[in-house]
Each structure stands twice: as C-alpha cells, then as structure tokens.
Design an enzyme around this catalytic site. Sequence first.
Site, PDB file in Angstrom:
ATOM      1  N   ASP A  51      -1.269  -2.294  -2.060  1.00  0.00           N
ATOM      2  CA  ASP A  51      -1.085  -3.635  -1.514  1.00  0.00           C
ATOM      3  C   ASP A  51      -0.854  -4.578  -2.685  1.00  0.00           C
ATOM      4  O   ASP A  51      -1.468  -4.430  -3.741  1.00  0.00           O
ATOM      5  CB  ASP A  51      -2.305  -4.100  -0.724  1.00  0.00           C
ATOM      6  CG  ASP A  51      -2.042  -5.431  -0.041  1.00  0.00           C
ATOM      7  OD1 ASP A  51      -1.318  -5.441   0.976  1.00  0.00           O
ATOM      8  OD2 ASP A  51      -2.535  -6.459  -0.530  1.00  0.00           O
ATOM      9  N   GLU A  53      -0.216  -8.815  -3.913  1.00  0.00           N
ATOM     10  CA  GLU A  53      -0.195 -10.242  -3.575  1.00  0.00           C
ATOM     11  C   GLU A  53       0.922 -10.835  -4.420  1.00  0.00           C
ATOM     12  O   GLU A  53       1.110 -10.431  -5.581  1.00  0.00           O
ATOM     13  CB  GLU A  53      -1.524 -10.909  -3.957  1.00  0.00           C
ATOM     14  CG  GLU A  53      -2.753 -10.221  -3.414  1.00  0.00           C
ATOM     15  CD  GLU A  53      -3.074 -10.586  -1.974  1.00  0.00           C
ATOM     16  OE1 GLU A  53      -2.309 -11.354  -1.381  1.00  0.00           O
ATOM     17  OE2 GLU A  53      -4.091 -10.091  -1.456  1.00  0.00           O
ATOM     18  N   HIS A 201     -10.740  -9.962   0.775  1.00  0.00           N
ATOM     19  CA  HIS A 201      -9.288  -9.821   0.939  1.00  0.00           C
ATOM     20  C   HIS A 201      -8.538 -10.020  -0.372  1.00  0.00           C
ATOM     21  O   HIS A 201      -7.797 -10.960  -0.553  1.00  0.00           O
ATOM     22  CB  HIS A 201      -8.775 -10.772   2.008  1.00  0.00           C
ATOM     23  CG  HIS A 201      -9.072 -10.270   3.366  1.00  0.00           C
ATOM     24  ND1 HIS A 201      -8.397  -9.215   3.938  1.00  0.00           N
ATOM     25  CD2 HIS A 201     -10.014 -10.621   4.253  1.00  0.00           C
ATOM     26  CE1 HIS A 201      -8.892  -8.962   5.119  1.00  0.00           C
ATOM     27  NE2 HIS A 201      -9.888  -9.792   5.339  1.00  0.00           N
ATOM     28  N   ASP A 206      -7.353  -5.214   0.566  1.00  0.00           N
ATOM     29  CA  ASP A 206      -6.363  -4.970   1.612  1.00  0.00           C
ATOM     30  C   ASP A 206      -5.771  -3.566   1.503  1.00  0.00           C
ATOM     31  O   ASP A 206      -5.417  -2.959   2.512  1.00  0.00           O
ATOM     32  CB  ASP A 206      -5.254  -6.027   1.547  1.00  0.00           C
ATOM     33  CG  ASP A 206      -5.738  -7.353   2.141  1.00  0.00           C
ATOM     34  OD1 ASP A 206      -6.868  -7.381   2.668  1.00  0.00           O
ATOM     35  OD2 ASP A 206      -4.996  -8.350   2.068  1.00  0.00           O
TER      36      ASP A 206
END
Lengths: 239, 647
Positions: A51, A53, A201, A206
């Site tokens: 994951d 960001e 999170h 995640d």
Amino acid sequence: MSLVKAKLANLLLRRRVKSRDLHPNARANLEALEGLDLAAPLSACRFVVLDTETTGMDPETDRVVSVGAVRVVQGRVRLGEAFSELVNPGRDIPAMAVKVHGITPDKIASARHGAEVFEDFLSFLGRDILVAHYAKFDLHFINRVMRGRYGFSLQNLVLDTVLMCQAVVLASDPYGISRHQKACRLEALAQRFGIAAPERHTALGDALITAMVFQRMLARLEAVGGTRLKDLMRVAQLK
Amino acid sequence: MEEFHWHRILEFVRAVAPFDALPQQDLERAVSAMEVAYFPRDTVIIEQGGPSSRFLYFLQSGSARVGLPGAGEGGGELLVDERGEGDTFGGLSLLQGGKAMFRVTAREDLICYLLPGEVFKALCAAHPSLERHYGASLARNLQAVREHVSCELPALAGLEGMSLSAAMMRSRVRELMSPKPVTCLPAMPVKAAARIMTQRQVGSIVVAQAGGHPLGILTDTDFRVRVMLRARSLDEPVAEFMSAPPHSISPDAYAFEALLAMSHHGVHHLVVVEDDRVVGVISDRDLQAITGGSPVGVVRAIDKVASVGELVRLHPSIDRVVELLLRMGGSAREMLALVTEFNDRVTTKLIALTEEDMEHSGAGRPPVPYGWMALGSEGRREQTLRTDQDNALIFANVPEASQERVKAWFLGFSERVVAGLERCGFPRCTGGVMASNPDWCQSEAGWQKTFLRWVSDPKPVTLRLGSIFFDFREIYAEADYLDTLRLRLKQAMEENRLFLRYMAANALYNRPPLGFLRQFVVEKGGEHANKLNLKLSGLTPIVDGARVMALELGIDTTNTLERLAAIEAQGLLKKELAADLVEAFSFITLLRISRHLEARAEGRTPDNFVDPESLNNFQRKMLKEAFKVVSELQSLLEQRYQTRLIT
C-alpha cells in the site's frame, strides 16, 4: 496477460537487455517469474501486499510519500516481514493529502527519496507476487521509477484485490445490490468481512488490512474450488 | 533489531493474560514473530489426537470451541471450553507436545495472531509464569470435562495457580495404578469377594477369566447399591453384580486421560489392561494422591481426634484439603457437596466430643434424645469455604415440670458446640441464629408450634426466619423429629397458602442486575463500587424461588439443585427453564468459589463481589445469560403467586 505471455515478454526483455550493464536489483527482477507454476497450490505461493500513500491522485504529477508492505506466505501474514518507510516526494504535499494520511512535510524532511526506497522495496519484494488494492495505481509509481532507472517495468506478477473482489465477493451478490464502486473500497471490504483495523491507517496499516482482505478472498476462492495459482490469476491478475 | 511497527497489535497482545506481565522487549520480539491467519467458520484448527499445535493462537476476532470429539451426548463432541476475543488456545498442546488432547474448531470466522512454537517456548523458559498459566488451562479444561458429559456448561471460573496439571500431564497410569490388582473369577460368591476386598483393603475387585481377560469390576459402591439391595443370598456369583464390561485404560496413558475417562464414564475405578490382560487398577484416589492432598487422610484424622482442642488444631489442614479439592475443580454440585461433607464431619465430631465433655464436667449425659439442625446454606448443603453458623437444636418432648431443666442442659451444651465451631473457623451468626439462643433450642412440640405460628402470620420477620429455618436439615439426630417437623410444616403450608404468596414476594426482592440497556448494574458506591454482588443478585433469587415452589409442592429436600429437579418433575418448571436455572446456579457458584479461592490465595477475606471488568468476555456473556434466566424465574413467580396482590 496470462503467465505464458508474461513469461514470453520477460524472455524477450531479457534478450533485449542481456548485454546491458544492469543494477543487481534490476538483474534479479528479470528473474521474478522464474519458478512460478500455474498449477501450484495457492498455499505454496508467496505474496507481498503493498500500500502506498501519495501526494494526490494524479499519476502524472503526484508522488509517493509512504510505502508499506507485508509478506503473505502459506496464506498467513508475516508481521516480522514488513516493509515500512516514509518517502521524500521531492515536492510539496497538498493540504488535502495531509488530511488523508497525516504525513506532514516536516515528517518526511529526513526521509530518503523515492529511488533509494524503491531499491530496498524491490529487494524486499524479490520474486514474490505483488498484491495491491487498485494495483494499477501503485504499479504506475513503481514502473515510473523502474523505467527511469532500469529501462523496463516490473516483471513480477501483479494481482489486484479490487478485481478479485469483483469476481470473488460481488459475484455472489445475486441482486447486484452491492455491485457498486464503493463496495470495492478497502474500508467497505474490511467492514464486510468484519475485520477491525489492527493498526493505524498508515501505508503499513493499510497494507495489513489489504493482506487480511486478500486472505479472506483467497479462502473464498479456495472454498469454491479455486485452489491453484491459475485460478487466482484468472480473477485477480492486473490486465 | 529493526524498527518496530506493530504497536497496536502489541497492545492487544499485552492485554491478554498472562502476557501482560512480559517486558516490552519480549513482547516486541513475540509480535515480530507472529503471523496473521484467517480460519473460516467450522475449520478444525487443531485436531484431537493429531499432532500438537505448532503455534499459540491469539484470538483477534471471532470465537473458537475447544471440544472432545466422541465424548458428548450421542457420541458427539463434548464442549470443554469456548474461547473469545482476547483469549488464546494451543498453548497447552504446544508445551505438552505429543498428541493434541482437544479439538479446536472455529465457531465463527476467526482471525488469529499466531505465535510460533519455538518463540513461545523460549518465552516460557524465560518467564515461568507463562508456563504455569498454560498448565492451569489444562486444569480448567479437565474441570469442564468433569462437570458432566451431558452438561454443556463449561467450567470457566478461572482457577489459577494450580499444581495439579504438571503432575497430571507427566505421570502415566503405570506409575500410579495398583500394580497387583485383586482379581477373582466370575463364579466366585460375593461373600468371598467381599472377604478378599476387606483382607486386602481395596475398594474394588476385578472379575477376570482365568487367562486374565477382564470381564467386569465390583466396587465398594456396587456392594452398597447392588449386592445389598438385590442379592437374595451372598452365595450368588460376583458375575451377577459386577459392572461389565469394565472401563479400561492402557498403562501408558497419562494420568489426565485416566481422569478424563473416569469423569466421562462417571466411575471411580478403571481397569488397566495391557494385551487384553488385567495388569492393574487405578482409582480416583490414586490420582488425588499425586496432587499432594489426601482428603481421605484428613477425613480419618477428623474421625480420630479425641478432644475439641485437637479438632481446632486440625482445622487449618482441613481448610487446606478442601481448598485443594476445590482447586482440582468439579461441578458446582460436587464442590458444594464436598465442602458440606467436611463441615458436617467437623460438626458431628464436635457434637460427640461436647457430649463427652458435658459428662466429664458432671453435667451428665443428654437428658433426652435430641437432634442438631443445620439451617440456611448449611441446611441446603450449599456452603462455600467457611460461612457463618446457622444452627438450631430440637429435643424430645418432656413433661412441663422438667422442661426448664432439660432446656438448660441443652442450652449449655449448645453454647459449647457453638463455641467449638467458632474455634474451628465458623464465625458465630451475627443474627443470633444458633442453637445456643433460647429461641432456637426447643422441644419437638415447641418447634412445631413455632413453625405453625410463622406460617400463619406472614410478616417481614417470620418470612426472614422462614427463609433460614425452612431449609433445615439434620446433621445429627437420635430420632425422626425432623421428619415429623417437615410433615407438620407441609400441613401448615397447605392450610396457609397466603404465606407462600408473601414468601414469593420476598423472593422477588433481590433482582438480577440487568439494567435497561443490558449493561450490568453494579454497586454505586462504597467499598464495592463498580462491583456485582454474585450472591445477592444471582444466587439468592434462585435459592428463594426454589424454596417457595418446593414448599408449595411439599418437596422434602432443601438443596436448591435437587429442589429444582423435583419441581421440574412435578411439572411446575418447564424442562428448559429448569435446566437453565441449574446452569445459571452452577455457573455463578463456580465463579463465586473461584473468586473465594483467589481471595484466599492473595490473603484477602473472601467476599461475594466481582468486578465485571475482571471477567473475560465469555464469562461476562454467561453471567448475563444467567441473570436473564433468573429474571425469567422471577416473572414466573410473580404470575404464579400473584405477588402484585400484596403491597
């Protein structure tokens, strides 16, 4: 792309770059498909669930600010084999994005740049199958660095949990009530499966939830007889 | 070590006993070694008889059942325990190695954190408290199995810190059994078998063919319940009375397996068989022997004491044995019966010794026959550890003229017994309900009159006394005064139905603490703030309710569980509600006993309060269910006795 096609493309690529002076990581990645067997039972497959960001949703201008990944072996998530690092995007982080992931510019001030982090991630990934939610998005960032540095894109098999969700979870929804984009969102899936977020999170948190959702969907797939890698590829491989 | 990422998972693990005691560094190492696994509902995670667990499983969400396949009703699975979020399983199997004892199945979809065996064992080596904890979980499981095969209520009252498990896990039947079993041929007359058993001082005789093939077993109990009742002549062959085929076990089985087999079949002896030949006998006493306490020894010691002083000196060891036996676990019924048994023995002995003392001090023998009555919880055979005295004395009717002299003798006598009981650890009753009180030391006629007076005049004080006295039971009696008294009470009850209505209203006074929002209502202030009173809000309503119905139906027994069974038999309680009440009563009792033991272990004075926060999810759930059942009982009482008609 079927595994055969992928292997063929990989073969051609290897021929093409054979004489080039490649980074060891790049050389290793060329062998990512080796040993993959369509008939292999799912329990024998190794996955890395990723994951990221980013600074935003635009693949052209936005950059990665955080990478998190966990490894799944024998259907279990190994907490001891996790990858988690902040990335300096080399640009500003819009306030909107800060709101989403809470990564402020001062936090990434001392972080390494994308290319260095990427090298480490690539060696963490090894030959494992890459899994991500909306994998296309993450793969885009990876391939941008890959192409920039090595001249070719990531050779590993890539699976998308959204595709898998549409095939494995929503297919069993006879009236199509949940057949909606929102039903495929990670939070919606986690909620559907009753998975309480074990961590915050972050990209890593995640990635863990994605891995747990993936774990659920693997079990569902196996329950309907899809016990081999080819069955998984049919429902989840990024086209 | 690398940077640690899983802070919330670590906090989750830290909240799981006994991991709360581990230092941060070890917890980080443990979490870093963990794997997250998902098991769909009904997946068998550990198979009984299969390889031992490779992981310690922490339940992150969902629940799992621990069971014993083939041991339940109709050959199904016997539920041993249920594990919920924040519990673990597999630890015992890991430590023990060998074959897994129990089957663990996902009851719902499960998410678990798996701690690999090697890491867990390394932690156990560094922290003995971990190993102890998982040893104790075996004891808990065994206890649940002992509960009763058909009883779905697992004993969850966490009895920590017991020493039983280690010995039970390591010892084999071969080491504990009587290696030279007393055997006889099926044709032997029972008379001869009895003689052999007496000579060899054994509690059982194995009936076997000449080649050693076991056919059956004849125990002391069989003599009491079969031979004594059925034999027309003591020359009949043992084959007529033996239990056949005998329950057997291999000499290589573990002690706990023997315990499981005994509790499963409800027997006290197992025939140890190797290559189809009897090689020994193992009894529950052999098993008790390895746990360190010898209840038999203490019982003998009580019987042998020659003075009150000696009995008083014995009381710490009686306490110890009772505590030990309670820690070994068992059903609520067994545990309560056990405490009662010891208390009764002490009391009986004290009565006998006091009689002698009276004689030696020149007061002489009892002037007339008499009986010693146990009241309240003692009368119901529901005491847990040491409770206040509740007793009374009844003596034969005497002419008016000698009444005063006789009563004076018994009052003096009672005072001595009461004082002796006090020295043996039974505090005096603060309400003065003791045989040394002139009101509660009466002749047969006096008692009959008193009971009739109470029943015909229901008011707060008579209702309160009734709730104590109507649970009377004889501990020692030279005549059948109590049977007569019981009969009179029954007649009085029939003529005064109004009393029942008042008594039912009284039974509604203590309501189970389930608030509107299905939250526990706890004590609001004072020393027990935020705690639940297990006795008043859980047990008392059941006890009171059972008493009212038992009195209405003329049921003689005073024991709540027996009363419930009898009430059900007479159709006043539906089968399901009766079963639920038995389960609720048993669960709360077990919880209460385990709290008492914990308090004792920590040097605190046991009380009846429990902090709901200190219960695990499953216990909390059970307790809520129990309170719901109590509510149901109270609604039934309200309707049946129309308690609204009195205000």
